[in-house]
Design an enzyme around this catalytic site. Structure first.
Site, short mmCIF file in Angstrom:
data_model
loop_
_atom_site.label_atom_id
_atom_site.label_comp_id
_atom_site.label_asym_id
_atom_site.label_seq_id
_atom_site.Cartn_x
_atom_site.Cartn_y
_atom_site.Cartn_z
N LYS A 14 0.84 -1.22 0.00
CA LYS A 14 0.00 0.00 0.00
C LYS A 14 0.87 1.26 0.00
O LYS A 14 0.64 2.17 -0.79
CB LYS A 14 -0.94 0.02 1.22
CG LYS A 14 -1.93 -1.12 1.27
CD LYS A 14 -2.93 -0.96 2.41
CE LYS A 14 -2.34 -1.07 3.80
NZ LYS A 14 -1.88 -2.41 4.16
N ARG A 89 -10.29 0.35 7.65
CA ARG A 89 -9.92 -1.02 7.96
C ARG A 89 -11.07 -1.81 8.56
O ARG A 89 -10.91 -3.00 8.85
CB ARG A 89 -8.77 -1.01 8.97
CG ARG A 89 -7.39 -1.09 8.38
CD ARG A 89 -6.41 -1.00 9.54
NE ARG A 89 -5.17 -1.67 9.32
CZ ARG A 89 -4.08 -1.09 8.79
NH1 ARG A 89 -4.12 0.15 8.38
NH2 ARG A 89 -2.97 -1.78 8.68
N ARG A 145 -1.52 -9.66 12.97
CA ARG A 145 -2.03 -8.66 12.02
C ARG A 145 -2.77 -9.33 10.86
O ARG A 145 -3.78 -8.83 10.40
CB ARG A 145 -0.89 -7.77 11.52
CG ARG A 145 -0.48 -6.72 12.56
CD ARG A 145 0.94 -6.24 12.39
NE ARG A 145 1.18 -5.58 11.14
CZ ARG A 145 2.40 -5.47 10.56
NH1 ARG A 145 3.45 -6.01 11.15
NH2 ARG A 145 2.52 -4.82 9.43
P1 ATP Z 1 1.76 -2.15 5.43
O1 ATP Z 1 2.07 -0.74 5.74
O2 ATP Z 1 2.95 -2.95 5.07
O3 ATP Z 1 0.66 -2.32 4.39
P2 ATP Z 1 0.13 -2.50 7.74
O4 ATP Z 1 -1.09 -2.32 6.93
O5 ATP Z 1 0.04 -3.53 8.82
O6 ATP Z 1 1.30 -2.86 6.79
P3 ATP Z 1 0.07 0.26 8.69
O7 ATP Z 1 -1.03 0.60 7.76
O8 ATP Z 1 1.25 1.13 8.73
O9 ATP Z 1 0.67 -1.19 8.44
O10 ATP Z 1 -0.56 0.13 10.16
C1 ATP Z 1 0.21 -0.25 11.27
C2 ATP Z 1 -0.69 -0.38 12.48
O11 ATP Z 1 -1.29 0.89 12.79
C3 ATP Z 1 -1.85 -1.36 12.35
O12 ATP Z 1 -1.50 -2.70 12.61
C4 ATP Z 1 -2.84 -0.79 13.39
O13 ATP Z 1 -2.48 -1.16 14.69
C5 ATP Z 1 -2.64 0.72 13.26
N1 ATP Z 1 -3.58 1.33 12.28
C6 ATP Z 1 -3.26 1.94 11.10
N2 ATP Z 1 -4.35 2.34 10.43
C7 ATP Z 1 -5.41 1.98 11.20
C8 ATP Z 1 -6.82 2.07 11.05
N3 ATP Z 1 -7.38 2.62 9.97
N4 ATP Z 1 -7.61 1.58 12.05
C9 ATP Z 1 -7.08 1.03 13.14
N5 ATP Z 1 -5.77 0.88 13.34
C10 ATP Z 1 -4.92 1.34 12.39
#
Ligand code: ATP
Ligand code: MG
Length: 190
Positions: A14, A89, A145
């Protein structure tokens, strides 16, 4: 330029594809993961709360996340399309996003779903752990996750399908190919 929601499992790319899309179309970029990591780095109250969830591989509660998103969205340059990376999410977040945008006379635009097999995801995240040292990129937390993703986030793909804006791109082993397909998709839809 329409808004774009980029959607996919942890490690699906992403952030990587968002950066490329932002460069090419001069869009705003809201990564909720980056926003939260910034708060943690600055030692804010919000950061302290967020760290507790992130380190466990859990989602930040919807109410809190929705408030943060609206605030960050309103800081974006008016009229410029935004790419939402890591939000929504959950179904509740998706409903809130739709409402928040509608209140401002804006639309969700296009949803881009990245589909990558889990073995590739795990390999990528463990490699990223060595480079970036993110606290939640360890095997145990990554598995958590994935579980949270399957349970709470993946069902959202259907929600976007019903909205008529879901566009799926499947990893076939080449970043260049993926990017070409995504750009072609965006141009066709704009
Ligand atoms: P990547 O960035 O590789 O796609 P990812 O989706 O797990 O991996 P991030 O989007 O950076 O990583 O999110 C990291 C963490 O931040 C999540 O595991 C969650 O705990 C929190 N987080 C981020 N966005 C949200 C959201 N929209 N709702 C709830 N928690 C969130
Ligand atoms: Mg990310």
């Amino acid at each position: 330029m329409k808004n774009i929601i980029i959607f996919g499992a942890p490690g699906s790319g992403k952030g990587t594809y968002s950066d490329e899309i932002v460069k090419r179309y001069n869009m705003g970029h809201i990564s909720t993961g980056d926003v939260l990591r910034g708060e943690i780095k600055n030692g804010t109250e919000l950061g302290k709360v967020a760290k507790g969830y992130i380190d466990q591989g859990q989602l930040i509660p919807d109410d809190l996340m929705i408030d943060i998103l609206a605030k960050v969205y309103d800081e974006n340059e008016p009229g410029r399309g935004v790419i939402f990376d890591g939000f929504p999410r959950t179904i509740a977040q998706a409903e809130a996003l739709k409402k928040m945008l509608a209140e401002r006379g804006h639309e969700m635009g296009i949803m881009i779903e990245l589909v990558v097999d889990e073995e590739t995801l795990m390999t990528r995240l463990l490699r990223r752990a060595e480079i970036e040292g993110r606290a939640d990129d360890n095997e145990e937390t990554i598995k958590k996750r994935f579980e949270v993703y399957h349970q709470k986030t993946e069902p959202l793909a259907q929600w976007f399908e019903k909205e008529g804006i879901r566009h799926t791109f499947t990893w076939k082993g080449s970043k260049e190919q993926m990017l070409d397909e995504i750009f072609a998709g965006i141009e066709q839809l704009n």
